[in-house]
Design a protein around this motif. Structure first.
Motif, PDB file in Angstrom:
ATOM      1  N   GLY A   1      -4.639   1.651  -6.042  1.00  0.00           N
ATOM      2  CA  GLY A   1      -5.283   0.621  -6.846  1.00  0.00           C
ATOM      3  C   GLY A   1      -4.431   0.088  -7.970  1.00  0.00           C
ATOM      4  O   GLY A   1      -4.272  -1.129  -8.127  1.00  0.00           O
ATOM      5  N   ASP A   2      -3.860   0.967  -8.796  1.00  0.00           N
ATOM      6  CA  ASP A   2      -3.121   0.484  -9.954  1.00  0.00           C
ATOM      7  C   ASP A   2      -1.722  -0.020  -9.606  1.00  0.00           C
ATOM      8  O   ASP A   2      -0.970  -0.447 -10.482  1.00  0.00           O
ATOM      9  N   GLN A   3      -1.367   0.031  -8.317  1.00  0.00           N
ATOM     10  CA  GLN A   3      -0.088  -0.519  -7.865  1.00  0.00           C
ATOM     11  C   GLN A   3      -0.265  -1.806  -7.060  1.00  0.00           C
ATOM     12  O   GLN A   3       0.712  -2.437  -6.662  1.00  0.00           O
ATOM     13  N   GLN A   4      -1.533  -2.184  -6.834  1.00  0.00           N
ATOM     14  CA  GLN A   4      -1.808  -3.316  -5.947  1.00  0.00           C
ATOM     15  C   GLN A   4      -1.210  -4.617  -6.462  1.00  0.00           C
ATOM     16  O   GLN A   4      -0.615  -5.380  -5.702  1.00  0.00           O
ATOM     17  N   ASP A   5      -1.367  -4.884  -7.751  1.00  0.00           N
ATOM     18  CA  ASP A   5      -0.833  -6.123  -8.325  1.00  0.00           C
ATOM     19  C   ASP A   5       0.659  -6.297  -8.026  1.00  0.00           C
ATOM     20  O   ASP A   5       1.087  -7.318  -7.501  1.00  0.00           O
ATOM     21  N   GLN A   6       1.426  -5.287  -8.421  1.00  0.00           N
ATOM     22  CA  GLN A   6       2.872  -5.391  -8.260  1.00  0.00           C
ATOM     23  C   GLN A   6       3.281  -5.450  -6.800  1.00  0.00           C
ATOM     24  O   GLN A   6       4.223  -6.160  -6.432  1.00  0.00           O
ATOM     25  N   LYS A   7       2.566  -4.723  -5.964  1.00  0.00           N
ATOM     26  CA  LYS A   7       2.869  -4.743  -4.532  1.00  0.00           C
ATOM     27  C   LYS A   7       2.611  -6.140  -3.942  1.00  0.00           C
ATOM     28  O   LYS A   7       3.412  -6.651  -3.154  1.00  0.00           O
TER      29      LYS A   7
ATOM     30  N   ALA B   1       7.858 -12.500  -2.763  1.00  0.00           N
ATOM     31  CA  ALA B   1       9.319 -12.654  -2.742  1.00  0.00           C
ATOM     32  C   ALA B   1       9.896 -12.374  -1.359  1.00  0.00           C
ATOM     33  O   ALA B   1      10.872 -13.007  -0.941  1.00  0.00           O
ATOM     34  N   THR B   2       9.291 -11.439  -0.651  1.00  0.00           N
ATOM     35  CA  THR B   2       9.789 -11.095   0.685  1.00  0.00           C
ATOM     36  C   THR B   2       9.135 -11.929   1.781  1.00  0.00           C
ATOM     37  O   THR B   2       9.497 -11.808   2.944  1.00  0.00           O
ATOM     38  N   GLY B   3       8.163 -12.760   1.398  1.00  0.00           N
ATOM     39  CA  GLY B   3       7.540 -13.653   2.362  1.00  0.00           C
ATOM     40  C   GLY B   3       6.556 -12.989   3.297  1.00  0.00           C
ATOM     41  O   GLY B   3       6.255 -13.548   4.366  1.00  0.00           O
ATOM     42  N   ASP B   4       6.059 -11.812   2.937  1.00  0.00           N
ATOM     43  CA  ASP B   4       5.145 -11.118   3.857  1.00  0.00           C
ATOM     44  C   ASP B   4       3.885 -10.643   3.138  1.00  0.00           C
ATOM     45  O   ASP B   4       3.513  -9.485   3.189  1.00  0.00           O
ATOM     46  N   THR B   5       3.232 -11.573   2.450  1.00  0.00           N
ATOM     47  CA  THR B   5       1.938 -11.226   1.877  1.00  0.00           C
ATOM     48  C   THR B   5       1.000 -10.816   3.011  1.00  0.00           C
ATOM     49  O   THR B   5       1.113 -11.316   4.132  1.00  0.00           O
ATOM     50  N   PRO B   6       0.066  -9.905   2.724  1.00  0.00           N
ATOM     51  CA  PRO B   6      -0.872  -9.506   3.770  1.00  0.00           C
ATOM     52  C   PRO B   6      -1.763 -10.679   4.158  1.00  0.00           C
ATOM     53  O   PRO B   6      -1.915 -11.643   3.399  1.00  0.00           O
ATOM     54  N   ASP B   7      -2.357 -10.579   5.329  1.00  0.00           N
ATOM     55  CA  ASP B   7      -3.297 -11.625   5.750  1.00  0.00           C
ATOM     56  C   ASP B   7      -4.547 -11.586   4.880  1.00  0.00           C
ATOM     57  O   ASP B   7      -5.106 -12.627   4.544  1.00  0.00           O
ATOM     58  N   LEU B   8      -4.969 -10.371   4.538  1.00  0.00           N
ATOM     59  CA  LEU B   8      -6.163 -10.168   3.730  1.00  0.00           C
ATOM     60  C   LEU B   8      -5.902  -9.091   2.690  1.00  0.00           C
ATOM     61  O   LEU B   8      -5.088  -8.199   2.920  1.00  0.00           O
ATOM     62  N   PHE B   9      -6.591  -9.142   1.569  1.00  0.00           N
ATOM     63  CA  PHE B   9      -6.445  -8.098   0.565  1.00  0.00           C
ATOM     64  C   PHE B   9      -7.674  -8.108  -0.339  1.00  0.00           C
ATOM     65  O   PHE B   9      -8.403  -9.102  -0.423  1.00  0.00           O
ATOM     66  N   ILE B  10      -7.900  -6.978  -1.017  1.00  0.00           N
ATOM     67  CA  ILE B  10      -8.871  -6.933  -2.097  1.00  0.00           C
ATOM     68  C   ILE B  10      -8.105  -6.779  -3.400  1.00  0.00           C
ATOM     69  O   ILE B  10      -6.949  -6.345  -3.402  1.00  0.00           O
TER      70      ILE B  10
END
Length: 424
Positions: free
Chosen positions: A80-86, A92-101
């Protein structure tokens, strides 16, 4: 409080967690987002849900796969507390997840500014059931919708009916003035304590104090004026009279619940996630909406998870289909309520038997339809902390109402400016 990550556990239960069978969904401990997938029908979903909430999401993914043959939902477990930075790094790497909370109250402005979230405006505007959701369900920036809050956690008033009966109070108070009068009666009786709440110098203390002003139309974006002074004076009055013990200044919401559960307190302010724990009480209890300020209405801030689609996803249509079928339906709302205790924002879900027949949850359901709007500012956490610190200082006796109120006004304005200025 609002989906505090440390509290995503069985404490949220209203009913026992459902047992689910083995899933066809993959649960990973890492992995990339949904930018370039070898399987065009695989949705990558980053989630830090734990316990019953994780069970619920898994079950929804299972059903979506069943209803959509060939589709796979890859649930990636995150911290949870690492989600923002991840998430920010994934841009930057062009691979945001399709979905996230995400922890929408704190994370939304940062994730929008960082280009993490896809624009959902066309999807949302074309959603047939859009009118079933309160305005606060769609989080926007510059008139574009980026995040959805389909389920929420809210605060309300718990009361010990046994104590109220013994001291001659006829029913729970509807206003803060009535609550203060009831606290005077309890104090005069001498056998019991007044109200258990969180007055901690944190976002928790702020979350419980803010509705005294929200119901008058005063939020963090307009935090100033005589109404603010009056709210701090009320806090000082309650503290000096002993309605709120000095220890309240350090209690978080779990602490205050434990105190209310002893049966010594006539009232407690806490969240819907305590309803399961309330079933263990050895006294008669009930719930009501947060008491309204004089001349105002009962309005509280909503908490919970935002659901978003990654900006770099190449399967946005399929990701929206998942949200539409697995998250935004009446059935999804009912299931997360029965599984994890979260309050659905959909108006028609309130009419389902599992919710409608639960008298204790009705004040929270009503609150979900009139909840306030958080500031769209990257410094929202510090804005709340400024208020929490001021309120705590009054309860502990370290500051006068006048000094604490002035400090809160100045510190909130400064925090808003530090976060980019104003409430976008």
């Amino acid at each position: 409080m609002y989906s505090l990550r440390a509290r995503r556990s069985a404490a949220l239960l209203i009913t026992a967690g459902l047992a689910f069978g083995l899933s066809a969904c993959t649960i990973s401990d890492g992995g990339s987002g949904g930018g370039d997938s070898a399987d065009d029908q695989t949705l990558t979903f980053w989630s830090y849900y734990q316990g019953t909430q994780a069970d619920w999401l898994q079950a929804q993914a299972d059903q979506f796969e069943k209803d959509n043959p060939g589709v796979t939902v890859d649930i990636v477990e995150t911290v949870g507390d690492q989600q923002d930075q991840k998430l920010l790094a994934s841009v930057a790497t062009g691979d945001t997840p399709d979905l996230f909370i995400n922890n929408i109250v704190v994370d939304f402005p940062t994730l929008v500014a960082g280009g993490v979230t896809a624009d959902l405006t066309e999807y949302w505007d074309g959603f047939a059931d859009k009118d079933q959701f309160a305005e606060s369900a769609a989080w926007s920036s510059d008139d574009k919708v980026y995040n959805l809050l389909p389920f929420t956690n809210l605060i309300g008033l718990y009361y010990n009916q046994d104590i109220l009966t013994e001291v001659g109070i006829d029913g729970p108070p509807a206003t803060l003035d009535e609550l203060q009068a009831d606290l005077e009666v309890v104090k005069a009786d001498g056998r019991y304590d007044g109200i258990a709440l969180s007055g901690a110098p944190t976002v928790e203390g702020a979350w419980l104090f803010a509705p005294e002003l929200l119901g008058l139309g005063i939020d963090y974006c307009s935090f100033d004026g005589p109404e603010v002074d009056a709210a701090f004076e009320r806090a000082e009055t309650w503290a000096k009279a002993g309605y709120t013990p000095q220890a309240t200044a350090t209690w978080d919401q779990n602490d205050s619940w434990q105190q209310f559960a002893t049966g010594q307190y006539a009232f407690g302010i806490n969240g819907n996630w305590q309803l399961g724990n309330a079933e263990e009480a050895t006294f008669e209890w009930g719930t009501a909406q947060y008491p309204a300020p004089a001349g105002g209405t009962s309005v509280v801030y909503p908490g919970g998870e935002g659901f978003g689609i990654g900006a770099n996803s190449d399967k946005k249509d399929l990701a929206w289909k998942f949200l539409e079928e697995a998250v935004l339906t009446p059935e999804a709302g009912e299931s997360i309520f029965t599984t994890a205790g979260s309050i659905p924002v959909r108006a028609d879900v309130a009419e389902l038997p599992a919710i409608k027949d639960n008298v204790a949850v009705q004040p929270f359901v009503a609150a979900a339809q009139t909840s306030g709007s958080w500031p769209k500012n990257e410094n929202t956490a510090n804005i709340q902390k400024a208020l929490g610190q001021a309120v705590s200082s009054v309860i502990s006796g370290q500051s006068s109402a006048a000094d604490a109120g002035a400090a809160a006004v100045a510190d909130i304005k400064a925090a808003l400016e530090d976060g980019g200025g104003g409430c976008r």
